[in-house]
Design a protein around this motif. Structure first.
Motif: not given
Length: 118
Positions: A10-11, A14, A17-18, A43, A52, A75, A102, A105
């Protein structure tokens, strides 16, 4: 789809998607603490890059305490404020900063993009 992924996966989703162009002037440290699997990630968002690390949150300005299900919701595009009503997500620190973070992203496509052939 994201809810069943391991915390590390999951992490790991990220950085790709930044929206880097929106974060060129940012320097923030954020922690993600998974309460259900007892894992922590640190992060560091700095000048359009998200680093990360799978280590204690330490010097983070804010910490998102989540479960894999809650992080999967984030997400998938669920708003942070909606998830705060559930006991599966808590912000330790500045809520406004968490919402800003948040918001950096991209949200995933919730439906297939329509293709028009002319």
């Amino acid at each position: 789809a994201f809810k069943g992924l391991p915390a590390a996966d999951q992490v790991a989703a990220l950085p790709s998607r930044l929206r880097a162009e929106a974060t060129l002037d940012q320097d923030m440290r954020v922690g993600i603490r998974y309460l259900d699997v007892h894992e922590e990630f640190r992060l560091h968002l700095r000048r359009g890059v998200l680093e990360v690390a799978h280590k204690p949150v330490g010097d983070a300005a804010l910490v998102l305490e989540v479960t894999r299900e809650a992080m999967g919701g984030l997400l998938s595009g669920v708003a942070l404020r909606e998830l705060l009503h559930a006991p599966t997500l808590k912000v330790v620190g500045d809520l406004a900063a968490a919402e800003r973070f948040v918001g950096y992203f991209e949200r995933p496509f919730t439906s297939k993009p329509e293709v028009v052939v002319r």
